[in-house]
Motif scaffolding. Structure first.
Motif, PDB file in Angstrom:
ATOM      1  N   TYR A   1       0.845  -1.193   0.000  1.00 23.11           N
ATOM      2  CA  TYR A   1       0.000   0.000   0.000  1.00 23.11           C
ATOM      3  C   TYR A   1       0.882   1.246   0.000  1.00 23.11           C
ATOM      4  O   TYR A   1       1.865   1.320   0.745  1.00 23.11           O
ATOM      5  N   ILE A   2       0.549   2.207  -0.831  1.00 18.42           N
ATOM      6  CA  ILE A   2       1.279   3.482  -0.972  1.00 18.42           C
ATOM      7  C   ILE A   2       2.757   3.224  -1.279  1.00 18.42           C
ATOM      8  O   ILE A   2       3.657   3.690  -0.578  1.00 18.42           O
ATOM      9  N   LEU A   3       3.018   2.510  -2.370  1.00 19.98           N
ATOM     10  CA  LEU A   3       4.399   2.211  -2.750  1.00 19.98           C
ATOM     11  C   LEU A   3       4.805   2.868  -4.066  1.00 19.98           C
ATOM     12  O   LEU A   3       5.929   2.699  -4.519  1.00 19.98           O
ATOM     13  N   GLN A   4       3.900   3.559  -4.694  1.00 23.74           N
ATOM     14  CA  GLN A   4       4.151   4.382  -5.868  1.00 23.74           C
ATOM     15  C   GLN A   4       4.991   3.660  -6.913  1.00 23.74           C
ATOM     16  O   GLN A   4       4.560   2.682  -7.486  1.00 23.74           O
ATOM     17  N   ASP A   5       6.231   4.120  -7.144  1.00 27.60           N
ATOM     18  CA  ASP A   5       7.036   3.583  -8.250  1.00 27.60           C
ATOM     19  C   ASP A   5       8.026   2.502  -7.813  1.00 27.60           C
ATOM     20  O   ASP A   5       8.942   2.161  -8.571  1.00 27.60           O
ATOM     21  N   THR A   6       7.866   1.964  -6.624  1.00 21.72           N
ATOM     22  CA  THR A   6       8.728   0.859  -6.202  1.00 21.72           C
ATOM     23  C   THR A   6       8.563  -0.304  -7.183  1.00 21.72           C
ATOM     24  O   THR A   6       7.433  -0.699  -7.485  1.00 21.72           O
ATOM     25  N   PRO A   7       9.644  -0.844  -7.731  1.00 15.24           N
ATOM     26  CA  PRO A   7       9.520  -1.924  -8.721  1.00 15.24           C
ATOM     27  C   PRO A   7       8.684  -3.093  -8.204  1.00 15.24           C
ATOM     28  O   PRO A   7       8.878  -3.540  -7.066  1.00 15.24           O
ATOM     29  N   MET A   8       7.787  -3.581  -9.048  1.00 14.20           N
ATOM     30  CA  MET A   8       6.906  -4.669  -8.641  1.00 14.20           C
ATOM     31  C   MET A   8       7.690  -5.925  -8.271  1.00 14.20           C
ATOM     32  O   MET A   8       7.290  -6.663  -7.360  1.00 14.20           O
ATOM     33  N   ASP A   9       8.806  -6.175  -8.933  1.00 13.72           N
ATOM     34  CA  ASP A   9       9.616  -7.348  -8.587  1.00 13.72           C
ATOM     35  C   ASP A   9      10.066  -7.279  -7.129  1.00 13.72           C
ATOM     36  O   ASP A   9      10.052  -8.294  -6.410  1.00 13.72           O
ATOM     37  N   ASN A  10      10.460  -6.089  -6.682  1.00 10.29           N
ATOM     38  CA  ASN A  10      10.881  -5.934  -5.289  1.00 10.29           C
ATOM     39  C   ASN A  10       9.697  -6.050  -4.340  1.00 10.29           C
ATOM     40  O   ASN A  10       9.798  -6.678  -3.273  1.00 10.29           O
ATOM     41  N   ILE A  11       8.570  -5.443  -4.713  1.00  9.33           N
ATOM     42  CA  ILE A  11       7.369  -5.530  -3.873  1.00  9.33           C
ATOM     43  C   ILE A  11       6.985  -6.990  -3.658  1.00  9.33           C
ATOM     44  O   ILE A  11       6.701  -7.421  -2.530  1.00  9.33           O
ATOM     45  N   ILE A  12       6.979  -7.763  -4.736  1.00  8.34           N
ATOM     46  CA  ILE A  12       6.587  -9.171  -4.640  1.00  8.34           C
ATOM     47  C   ILE A  12       7.588  -9.953  -3.797  1.00  8.34           C
ATOM     48  O   ILE A  12       7.200 -10.749  -2.925  1.00  8.34           O
ATOM     49  N   LYS A  13       8.873  -9.741  -4.028  1.00  4.64           N
ATOM     50  CA  LYS A  13       9.893 -10.474  -3.258  1.00  4.64           C
ATOM     51  C   LYS A  13       9.793 -10.159  -1.771  1.00  4.64           C
ATOM     52  O   LYS A  13       9.727 -11.065  -0.926  1.00  4.64           O
ATOM     53  N   TRP A  14       9.794  -8.875  -1.430  1.00  6.44           N
ATOM     54  CA  TRP A  14       9.785  -8.485  -0.027  1.00  6.44           C
ATOM     55  C   TRP A  14       8.473  -8.877   0.661  1.00  6.44           C
ATOM     56  O   TRP A  14       8.468  -9.351   1.792  1.00  6.44           O
TER      57      TRP A  14
END
Length: 341
Positions: free
Chosen positions: A53-66
């Motif tokens: 939530y509220i992660l704007q331009d954080t790469p989706m690959d990193n979002i999914i991994k973390w």
């Protein structure tokens, strides 16, 4: 023995400190510096729902991994019988979208029992709530309540040999005796690092007694999230607001919107209103900087901040990546880099 300083005792700071102390073992001593500890951190305001939530331009690959690493961590604690002590519960979650251009997020595939709602189901929801949603998804979400999780993690950290010092750090120069600094200061990184991209995102919530509420609901302006001892009603998303005062108009709006989804909340007993400032940023910062301090010492600083409304959700994954950057720093691999690990 190498000395590691972690600045910040929120969920990002404590998970990072615990990860470094437990994985690097007797070769390091980790000390957490903070002027505030649970129950007085920003994270303690939140419901602890696992949802990016509220992660704007954080790469989706990193979002999914973390996010996946945190989800798996919560699942293991739940399976190992540590759920109550750690503040972890499983909840059925319904997330609704009201903009045709929005897509069901990729991270939904990480969750147990996820199901994208079809057109008939969305139509039924719209009739029930007199709304105009376009899409929706249900899945099994974890709640990791910071008011329970943070003391649980801190206890593990101390048992592993970690230390805590209650003190506000105003400059990295104050920590020149340490081998590596891990900066997990959330919104306070704006002053500490002069990060002009970091801004507060004000969130106001209500904690109420509503023991009959078992289902999480989230839509663009509203969420209902059961915790073990209360239910969290929210919320607000007010960018660049530093106001920590409770707003009556915000509280009234939250109550009205939540009662549209669950009329029984009308009779719920208010426990308290709470306000917190999320560390909003265009993307999460997780990288190493080599900084020359005032005394001339060059020291690696691992930055781990800017998690928006996803501190709990990304915490374990980001802690793992931060620990790997600390390991690199200790062996002299000082390249400035964003973690892709």
């Amino acid at each position: 023995m190498r000395q590691i300083a972690v600045i910040g005792a929120g969920v990002i700071g404590v998970t990072s400190a615990l990860e470094v102390q437990t994985k690097l073992g007797k070769s390091v001593t980790v000390t957490i510096f903070s002027d505030r500890f649970s129950p007085n951190t920003t994270g303690d305001v939140s419901a602890g729902l696992w949802t990016p939530y509220i992660l704007q331009d954080t790469p989706m690959d990193n979002i999914i991994k973390w996010s996946k690493e945190t989800y798996d961590y919560a699942l293991k604690l739940w399976q190992d019988g540590e759920a109550e002590k750690a503040g972890i519960s499983l909840q059925v979650m319904t997330e609704l979208l009201d903009k045709p251009e929005e897509q069901i997020p990729e991270w939904v595939s990480l969750t147990l029992g996820h199901c994208i709602l079809d057109a008939n189901q969305i139509a039924a929801i719209n009739r029930k709530y007199r709304a105009n949603y376009c899409k929706g998804v249900t899945f099994t979400a974890f709640i990791l309540e910071p008011q329970r999780l943070l003391p649980f993690l801190m206890e593990q950290f101390k048992k592993a040999g970690g230390k805590i010092i209650q003190r506000k750090i105003n400059s990295f120069d104050e920590l020149s005796s340490y081998d590596v600094i891990v900066n997990c200061t959330g919104l306070e990184a704006k002053q500490l690092t002069d990060d002009k991209l970091l801004q507060p995102v004000r969130g106001q919530i209500m904690r109420v007694e509503a023991p009959g509420q078992f289902h999480c609901i989230m839509e663009p302006e509203t969420y209902i999230i059961p915790n073990m001892d209360c239910v969290i009603l929210g919320g607000t998303h007010q960018e660049n607001s530093w106001d920590l005062n409770v707003s009556k108009s915000d509280a009234d709006g939250i109550a009205q919107r939540c009662r549209q989804f669950s009329p029984s909340l009308e009779s719920s007993k208010l426990i308290k209103h709470m306000v917190g400032l999320r560390p909003g940023r265009s993307s999460v910062i997780l990288r190493t900087e080599i900084r020359t301090l005032r005394d001339g010492k060059r020291i690696p600083i691992v930055h781990n901040y800017g998690h928006g409304g996803s501190g709990v959700t990304l915490s374990i994954g980001c802690a793992t990546s931060a620990r790997k950057l600390v390991e690199d720093a200790l062996i002299g691999n000082f390249q400035n880099k964003i973690s892709k690990l």
